[in-house]
Enzyme design. Structure first.
Site, PDB file in Angstrom:
ATOM      1  N   LYS A   1      33.207  40.096  36.187  1.00 31.84           N
ATOM      2  CA  LYS A   1      33.831  39.113  37.999  1.00 31.84           C
ATOM      3  C   LYS A   1      32.490  38.847  38.442  1.00 31.84           C
ATOM      4  O   LYS A   1      31.892  39.656  39.070  1.00 31.84           O
ATOM      5  CB  LYS A   1      34.417  40.556  38.406  1.00 31.84           C
ATOM      6  CG  LYS A   1      35.406  40.380  39.622  1.00 31.84           C
ATOM      7  CD  LYS A   1      36.430  41.092  40.349  1.00 31.84           C
ATOM      8  CE  LYS A   1      34.991  41.520  41.228  1.00 31.84           C
ATOM      9  NZ  LYS A   1      35.485  42.547  42.945  1.00 31.84           N
TER      10      LYS A   1
ATOM     11  N   LYS B   1      32.159  51.396  42.991  1.00 31.89           N
ATOM     12  CA  LYS B   1      30.581  52.094  44.578  1.00 31.89           C
ATOM     13  C   LYS B   1      30.164  53.244  44.206  1.00 31.89           C
ATOM     14  O   LYS B   1      29.322  53.027  44.961  1.00 31.89           O
ATOM     15  CB  LYS B   1      32.061  51.311  45.273  1.00 31.89           C
ATOM     16  CG  LYS B   1      32.384  50.307  45.450  1.00 31.89           C
ATOM     17  CD  LYS B   1      33.612  50.138  46.929  1.00 31.89           C
ATOM     18  CE  LYS B   1      33.722  48.469  47.054  1.00 31.89           C
ATOM     19  NZ  LYS B   1      34.209  48.347  48.383  1.00 31.89           N
TER      20      LYS B   1
ATOM     21  N   LYS C   1      30.532  39.010  45.617  1.00 38.36           N
ATOM     22  CA  LYS C   1      30.011  38.630  46.578  1.00 38.36           C
ATOM     23  C   LYS C   1      28.404  39.567  47.134  1.00 38.36           C
ATOM     24  O   LYS C   1      28.469  38.927  47.527  1.00 38.36           O
ATOM     25  CB  LYS C   1      30.316  38.567  47.880  1.00 38.36           C
ATOM     26  CG  LYS C   1      31.417  39.863  48.266  1.00 38.36           C
ATOM     27  CD  LYS C   1      32.714  39.920  49.590  1.00 38.36           C
ATOM     28  CE  LYS C   1      33.204  40.563  49.803  1.00 38.36           C
ATOM     29  NZ  LYS C   1      35.041  40.040  50.078  1.00 38.36           N
TER      30      LYS C   1
HETATM   31  P1  TYM Z   1      38.635  42.167  49.111  1.00 40.73           P
HETATM   32  O1  TYM Z   1      37.585  41.249  49.856  1.00 40.73           O
HETATM   33  O2  TYM Z   1      37.134  41.841  48.028  1.00 40.73           O
HETATM   34  O3  TYM Z   1      38.157  40.683  48.159  1.00 40.73           O
HETATM   35  C1  TYM Z   1      39.815  39.795  49.140  1.00 40.73           C
HETATM   36  C2  TYM Z   1      41.084  39.388  47.640  1.00 40.73           C
HETATM   37  O4  TYM Z   1      39.935  38.294  46.568  1.00 40.73           O
HETATM   38  C3  TYM Z   1      40.301  38.965  45.558  1.00 40.73           C
HETATM   39  N1  TYM Z   1      38.972  38.518  44.792  1.00 40.73           N
HETATM   40  C4  TYM Z   1      38.968  38.163  43.549  1.00 40.73           C
HETATM   41  N2  TYM Z   1      39.498  36.943  42.605  1.00 40.73           N
HETATM   42  C5  TYM Z   1      39.495  36.557  41.854  1.00 40.73           C
HETATM   43  N3  TYM Z   1      38.313  36.398  40.867  1.00 40.73           N
HETATM   44  C6  TYM Z   1      37.546  36.888  42.382  1.00 40.73           C
HETATM   45  N4  TYM Z   1      35.849  37.226  41.188  1.00 40.73           N
HETATM   46  C7  TYM Z   1      38.278  37.813  42.977  1.00 40.73           C
HETATM   47  N5  TYM Z   1      36.633  38.441  43.924  1.00 40.73           N
HETATM   48  C8  TYM Z   1      37.407  39.141  44.908  1.00 40.73           C
HETATM   49  C9  TYM Z   1      40.663  40.248  45.315  1.00 40.73           C
HETATM   50  O5  TYM Z   1      41.278  40.802  44.389  1.00 40.73           O
HETATM   51  C10 TYM Z   1      41.579  40.106  46.629  1.00 40.73           C
HETATM   52  O6  TYM Z   1      42.388  39.758  46.714  1.00 40.73           O
HETATM   53  N6  TYM Z   1      40.609  46.026  49.457  1.00 40.73           N
HETATM   54  C11 TYM Z   1      41.190  44.973  49.939  1.00 40.73           C
HETATM   55  C12 TYM Z   1      41.099  44.038  50.622  1.00 40.73           C
HETATM   56  C13 TYM Z   1      42.490  44.607  51.568  1.00 40.73           C
HETATM   57  C14 TYM Z   1      43.762  44.304  50.514  1.00 40.73           C
HETATM   58  C15 TYM Z   1      44.700  45.504  51.856  1.00 40.73           C
HETATM   59  C16 TYM Z   1      44.619  43.101  49.804  1.00 40.73           C
HETATM   60  C17 TYM Z   1      42.712  45.743  52.334  1.00 40.73           C
HETATM   61  N7  TYM Z   1      43.953  46.347  52.728  1.00 40.73           N
HETATM   62  C18 TYM Z   1      45.937  45.531  51.387  1.00 40.73           C
HETATM   63  C19 TYM Z   1      45.654  43.652  50.158  1.00 40.73           C
HETATM   64  C20 TYM Z   1      46.485  44.229  50.451  1.00 40.73           C
HETATM   65  C21 TYM Z   1      39.482  43.967  49.195  1.00 40.73           C
HETATM   66  O7  TYM Z   1      38.084  44.828  49.466  1.00 40.73           O
HETATM   67  O8  TYM Z   1      39.308  42.627  49.199  1.00 40.73           O
END
Ligand code: TYM
Length: 331
Positions: A195, A113, A198
């Site tokens: 990967k 990032k 979004k």
């Molecule tokens: P975020 O919003 O980027 O993504 C949400 C969840 O989706 C999963 N993910 C994927 N899984 C498979 N293939 C992909 N291409 C893919 N892209 C995203 C992510 O691994 C995630 O599980 N920091 C986290 C949000 C968060 C969080 C937490 C998660 C905040 N606090 C505490 C767990 C526990 C995030 O940005 O996820």
């Protein structure tokens, strides 16, 4: 016996993709009855990248509606907005004092990032994993179902929890990341060694849960694959493997069954079938999300009662932490 705690969250940024759905939300739906679940909308994480305030507010509500439309039952699990429970920020402060700058600088997502947003490498971006640790540890979660890209953040959460427990005595449950064997890393449709994200500027690289039928089918038709025209999974075939994984999740079958179904067929037919299957599966989710968004009072109620449940659980941990670190509370 009491159910074990489970915690996870997603950010209300950009479009929620089928990667988020397959790697995270669809698993939460499957596990919600087995565990005592807290699922948040991580708006505090979202502002580590510049956000338009009005849009952030709108996307937060849209994500709440999407959680429910995907099958999360607000009667069963606590669904809430992270910033509605102030304990997240409060615990993050304390955990900051047990986290080293060097280890945050080494986090893969921070490095990625920082490269992408070189004009805005703010303290929040670097502190992102500590806030995530606070999220998880506040609820004494044993399991954290996430996609592969969040594994490192759950691992650092474990380190921070152990550090705190060693210094101040047993306080936190040390969480385990729950990463599914299949679908934990859905790849870009355009560059299948990357990967699906979004934030990818190439809109053909990802499929949003809210894309319309024609768009979904078009994106799958354009998906980049190899040229040997054989539909099987394998490390040498990342594009086809990715499509087989996506198909199997939305069809409710195994990758092997999908391989058998398409044996001898051409890539064109296969890609069309994947697109149609995904579009068919997403149509009812989209309709349900639209219906829920028309009932703002209901959504506000869900989020308020979710935040109340979260607050009760979080407050317990936070008072314990404040006592352990020696904050004066009136004696
Ligand atoms: P975020 O919003 O980027 O993504 C949400 C969840 O989706 C999963 N993910 C994927 N899984 C498979 N293939 C992909 N291409 C893919 N892209 C995203 C992510 O691994 C995630 O599980 N920091 C986290 C949000 C968060 C969080 C937490 C998660 C905040 N606090 C505490 C767990 C526990 C995030 O940005 O996820």
């Amino acid at each position: 016996m009491d159910k074990k705690r489970m915690y996870s969250a997603a950010q209300p940024t950009g479009k929620i993709t089928i990667g988020n759905y397959i790697g995270a939300i669809s698993n939460w739906v499957k596990l919600q009855h087995e565990y005592d679940c807290f699922f948040a909308i991580a708006d505090m994480h979202a502002i580590t990248i510049k956000q338009d305030p009005q849009e952030l507010r709108r996307r937060t509500l849209e994500l709440a509606a999407l959680y429910i439309a995907c099958g999360l039952d607000p009667e069963v699990c606590a669904l809430y907005v992270q910033s509605n429970v102030s304990a997240h920020a409060e615990l993050a402060w304390v955990l900051n004092t047990l986290t080293y700058v060097g280890e945050m600088e080494r986090m893969t997502q921070f490095k990625d990032k920082s490269r992408k947003h070189a004009d805005n490498i703010n303290m929040g971006l670097m502190d992102y994993p500590v806030l995530m640790a606070a999220d998880i540890l506040l609820y004494q979660a044993e399991y954290v179902p996430v996609g592969f890209d969040q594994k490192q953040h759950v691992e650092i959460t474990r380190d921070i929890a152990n550090r705190f427990n060693n210094r101040y005595g047993e306080t936190f449950t040390v969480p385990t990341p729950l990463i599914m064997k299949s679908g934990a890393k859905i790849m870009s449709l355009q560059e299948p060694d990357k990967k699906m994200s979004k934030s990818d500027e190439n809109i053909n690289a990802w499929v949003s849960l809210l894309d319309d039928r024609d768009t979904i089918i078009r994106k799958f038709k354009r998906a980049v694959t190899d040229s040997d025209n054989c539909i099987r999974a394998g490390e040498d075939k990342p594009g086809i493997t990715n499509l087989l994984t996506i198909y199997s999740v939305f069809r409710g079958c195994t990758v092997e069954e999908a391989e058998k179904e398409f044996a001898g067929k051409g890539y064109g037919d296969f890609k069309l079938a994947v697109g149609e299957t995904v579009a068919d599966a997403l149509a009812p989710i989209q309709a349900e999300q639209a219906r829920l968004l028309a009932d703002k009072a209901y959504l506000n109620g869900v989020l308020a009662s979710g935040a109340e449940r979260a607050f009760k659980a979080a407050r317990k941990t936070l008072s314990k932490v404040y006592r352990k670190v020696g904050f004066y509370r009136g004696e």
